[in-house]
Design a protein around this motif. Structure first.
Motif, PDB file in Angstrom:
ATOM      1  N   MET A   1     -18.214   4.523  72.195  1.00 18.29           N
ATOM      2  CA  MET A   1     -16.949   5.233  72.148  1.00 18.29           C
ATOM      3  C   MET A   1     -16.672   5.821  73.538  1.00 18.29           C
ATOM      4  SD  MET A   1     -15.758   8.362  69.643  1.00 18.29           S
ATOM      5  CE  MET A   1     -15.620   7.407  68.157  1.00 18.29           C
ATOM      6  N   LYS A   2     -15.432   5.772  73.966  1.00 19.00           N
ATOM      7  CA  LYS A   2     -15.042   6.299  75.272  1.00 19.00           C
ATOM      8  C   LYS A   2     -15.062   7.833  75.251  1.00 19.00           C
ATOM      9  CE  LYS A   2     -11.963   2.492  76.376  1.00 19.00           C
ATOM     10  NZ  LYS A   2     -10.587   2.102  76.663  1.00 19.00           N
ATOM     11  N   PRO A   3     -15.407   8.451  76.377  1.00 14.86           N
ATOM     12  CA  PRO A   3     -15.413   9.919  76.437  1.00 14.86           C
ATOM     13  C   PRO A   3     -14.094  10.547  75.994  1.00 14.86           C
ATOM     14  CG  PRO A   3     -16.536   9.044  78.351  1.00 14.86           C
ATOM     15  CD  PRO A   3     -15.937   7.869  77.621  1.00 14.86           C
ATOM     16  N   LYS A   4     -12.992   9.951  76.369  1.00 12.62           N
ATOM     17  CA  LYS A   4     -11.681  10.480  75.992  1.00 12.62           C
ATOM     18  C   LYS A   4     -11.518  10.496  74.466  1.00 12.62           C
ATOM     19  CE  LYS A   4      -6.821   9.516  76.983  1.00 12.62           C
ATOM     20  NZ  LYS A   4      -5.934   8.611  77.734  1.00 12.62           N
ATOM     21  N   ASP A   5     -11.998   9.456  73.805  1.00  9.57           N
ATOM     22  CA  ASP A   5     -11.886   9.374  72.348  1.00  9.57           C
ATOM     23  C   ASP A   5     -12.758  10.423  71.656  1.00  9.57           C
ATOM     24  OD1 ASP A   5     -10.099   7.227  72.533  1.00  9.57           O
ATOM     25  OD2 ASP A   5     -11.743   5.768  72.578  1.00  9.57           O
ATOM     26  N   ILE A   6     -13.921  10.711  72.227  1.00  5.33           N
ATOM     27  CA  ILE A   6     -14.812  11.734  71.667  1.00  5.33           C
ATOM     28  C   ILE A   6     -14.120  13.095  71.716  1.00  5.33           C
ATOM     29  CG2 ILE A   6     -16.994  12.953  72.019  1.00  5.33           C
ATOM     30  CD1 ILE A   6     -18.026  10.169  73.158  1.00  5.33           C
ATOM     31  N   VAL A   7     -13.510  13.400  72.869  1.00  5.73           N
ATOM     32  CA  VAL A   7     -12.800  14.673  73.020  1.00  5.73           C
ATOM     33  C   VAL A   7     -11.610  14.735  72.072  1.00  5.73           C
ATOM     34  CG1 VAL A   7     -11.455  16.088  74.625  1.00  5.73           C
ATOM     35  CG2 VAL A   7     -13.603  15.057  75.373  1.00  5.73           C
ATOM     36  N   LEU A   8     -10.862  13.651  71.964  1.00  3.72           N
ATOM     37  CA  LEU A   8      -9.714  13.633  71.053  1.00  3.72           C
ATOM     38  C   LEU A   8     -10.147  13.829  69.607  1.00  3.72           C
ATOM     39  CD1 LEU A   8      -7.503  10.821  72.636  1.00  3.72           C
ATOM     40  CD2 LEU A   8      -7.008  13.274  72.548  1.00  3.72           C
ATOM     41  N   ASP A   9     -11.292  13.289  69.217  1.00  6.49           N
ATOM     42  CA  ASP A   9     -11.802  13.500  67.856  1.00  6.49           C
ATOM     43  C   ASP A   9     -12.084  14.980  67.599  1.00  6.49           C
ATOM     44  OD1 ASP A   9     -11.625  10.854  67.122  1.00  6.49           O
ATOM     45  OD2 ASP A   9     -13.777  10.437  67.324  1.00  6.49           O
ATOM     46  N   PHE A  10     -12.579  15.685  68.619  1.00 11.47           N
ATOM     47  CA  PHE A  10     -12.894  17.105  68.478  1.00 11.47           C
ATOM     48  C   PHE A  10     -11.636  17.950  68.286  1.00 11.47           C
ATOM     49  CE2 PHE A  10     -14.140  21.283  70.386  1.00 11.47           C
ATOM     50  CZ  PHE A  10     -15.166  21.596  69.526  1.00 11.47           C
ATOM     51  N   TYR A  11     -10.539  17.531  68.898  1.00 11.45           N
ATOM     52  CA  TYR A  11      -9.312  18.328  68.849  1.00 11.45           C
ATOM     53  C   TYR A  11      -8.286  17.823  67.836  1.00 11.45           C
ATOM     54  CZ  TYR A  11     -11.156  20.805  72.844  1.00 11.45           C
ATOM     55  OH  TYR A  11     -11.952  21.571  73.660  1.00 11.45           O
ATOM     56  N   LYS A  12      -8.697  16.957  66.927  1.00 16.75           N
ATOM     57  CA  LYS A  12      -7.798  16.537  65.838  1.00 16.75           C
ATOM     58  C   LYS A  12      -7.512  17.722  64.923  1.00 16.75           C
ATOM     59  CE  LYS A  12      -9.049  11.680  65.392  1.00 16.75           C
ATOM     60  NZ  LYS A  12      -9.745  10.696  64.565  1.00 16.75           N
ATOM     61  N   SER A  13      -6.418  17.634  64.198  1.00 13.15           N
ATOM     62  CA  SER A  13      -6.045  18.722  63.288  1.00 13.15           C
ATOM     63  C   SER A  13      -7.184  19.068  62.340  1.00 13.15           C
ATOM     64  CB  SER A  13      -4.813  18.329  62.470  1.00 13.15           C
ATOM     65  OG  SER A  13      -3.682  18.296  63.297  1.00 13.15           O
ATOM     66  N   ASP A  14      -7.450  20.351  62.223  1.00 13.53           N
ATOM     67  CA  ASP A  14      -8.400  20.944  61.290  1.00 13.53           C
ATOM     68  C   ASP A  14      -9.878  20.690  61.594  1.00 13.53           C
ATOM     69  OD1 ASP A  14      -6.374  22.201  59.862  1.00 13.53           O
ATOM     70  OD2 ASP A  14      -6.151  20.530  58.476  1.00 13.53           O
ATOM     71  N   VAL A  15     -10.219  19.891  62.596  1.00 17.22           N
ATOM     72  CA  VAL A  15     -11.624  19.647  62.907  1.00 17.22           C
ATOM     73  C   VAL A  15     -12.323  20.954  63.281  1.00 17.22           C
ATOM     74  CG1 VAL A  15     -13.185  18.592  64.603  1.00 17.22           C
ATOM     75  CG2 VAL A  15     -11.437  17.205  63.488  1.00 17.22           C
ATOM     76  N   LEU A  16     -11.655  21.818  64.029  1.00 20.27           N
ATOM     77  CA  LEU A  16     -12.287  23.063  64.463  1.00 20.27           C
ATOM     78  C   LEU A  16     -12.601  24.011  63.303  1.00 20.27           C
ATOM     79  CD1 LEU A  16     -10.272  23.738  67.732  1.00 20.27           C
ATOM     80  CD2 LEU A  16     -12.557  22.761  67.506  1.00 20.27           C
ATOM     81  N   LEU A  17     -12.134  23.673  62.107  1.00 21.18           N
ATOM     82  CA  LEU A  17     -12.436  24.460  60.913  1.00 21.18           C
ATOM     83  C   LEU A  17     -13.527  23.812  60.059  1.00 21.18           C
ATOM     84  CD1 LEU A  17      -8.796  25.336  59.759  1.00 21.18           C
ATOM     85  CD2 LEU A  17     -10.259  26.581  61.364  1.00 21.18           C
ATOM     86  N   ASP A  18     -13.985  22.639  60.457  1.00 22.37           N
ATOM     87  CA  ASP A  18     -14.928  21.842  59.668  1.00 22.37           C
ATOM     88  C   ASP A  18     -16.301  21.804  60.348  1.00 22.37           C
ATOM     89  OD1 ASP A  18     -16.300  19.962  58.180  1.00 22.37           O
ATOM     90  OD2 ASP A  18     -14.890  18.331  58.578  1.00 22.37           O
ATOM     91  N   LYS A  19     -17.210  22.611  59.860  1.00 23.37           N
ATOM     92  CA  LYS A  19     -18.530  22.762  60.479  1.00 23.37           C
ATOM     93  C   LYS A  19     -19.286  21.440  60.569  1.00 23.37           C
ATOM     94  CE  LYS A  19     -22.432  25.924  60.347  1.00 23.37           C
ATOM     95  NZ  LYS A  19     -22.986  27.105  59.715  1.00 23.37           N
ATOM     96  N   LYS A  20     -19.203  20.613  59.554  1.00 22.19           N
ATOM     97  CA  LYS A  20     -19.926  19.339  59.543  1.00 22.19           C
ATOM     98  C   LYS A  20     -19.431  18.429  60.665  1.00 22.19           C
ATOM     99  CE  LYS A  20     -21.073  15.408  56.556  1.00 22.19           C
ATOM    100  NZ  LYS A  20     -20.634  14.328  57.432  1.00 22.19           N
ATOM    101  N   THR A  21     -18.131  18.281  60.793  1.00 19.54           N
ATOM    102  CA  THR A  21     -17.566  17.418  61.825  1.00 19.54           C
ATOM    103  C   THR A  21     -17.845  17.974  63.215  1.00 19.54           C
ATOM    104  OG1 THR A  21     -15.830  16.736  60.294  1.00 19.54           O
ATOM    105  CG2 THR A  21     -15.468  16.252  62.614  1.00 19.54           C
ATOM    106  N   VAL A  22     -17.689  19.281  63.385  1.00 19.11           N
ATOM    107  CA  VAL A  22     -17.972  19.897  64.684  1.00 19.11           C
ATOM    108  C   VAL A  22     -19.424  19.646  65.073  1.00 19.11           C
ATOM    109  CG1 VAL A  22     -18.196  22.104  65.904  1.00 19.11           C
ATOM    110  CG2 VAL A  22     -16.146  21.632  64.574  1.00 19.11           C
TER     111      VAL A  22
END
Length: 120
Positions: free
Chosen positions: A1-22
């Motif tokens: 996975m490209k670094p840009k895609d990893i960062v974009l996955d982190f900043y998707k809607s509601d991810v910052l509220l999801d402990k498992k995904t974070v």
């Protein structure tokens, strides 16, 4: 996975509220140096997981609006505004703050972050 895609996955809607995904997106040795309007904060993995818990208790929705994103090798720079919906007022997006962050990606995870923010 490209670094840009990893960062974009982190900043998707509601991810910052999801402990498992974070937890899946953070390197076990992650650090972030954060200069905020409150002062300097240095956070590690446990601190970031604690922040995710706090946010999940306070907000029912988290949305990031990205205005700029640049990638050079394993570094990704991002300028964004962070909006949330509170439990008390679920119909209104509230601007939490404006941010600029540079992430270093290691082992396909967020490794070192350097962030500046101005809270609304």
């Amino acid at each position: 996975m490209k670094p840009k895609d990893i960062v974009l996955d982190f900043y998707k809607s509601d991810v910052l509220l999801d402990k498992k995904t974070v937890s899946e997106l953070l390197h076990p040795e992650v650090t972030i140096d954060w200069n905020s309007s409150e002062g300097f904060i240095q956070m590690d993995y446990e601190d970031m997981m604690s922040l995710t818990d706090q946010m999940a208790r306070a907000y029912i929705r988290s949305k990031i609006r990205i205005s700029h994103i640049l990638q050079e090798d394993n570094l990704v720079s991002l300028r964004f505004s962070h909006f949330v919906k509170t439990i008390e007022n679920p119909r209104e997006d509230m601007l939490l703050g404006n941010f600029f962050v540079i992430w270093e990606i290691k082992d396909e995870k967020l490794f070192k972050g350097f962030q500046m923010s101005h809270f609304s």
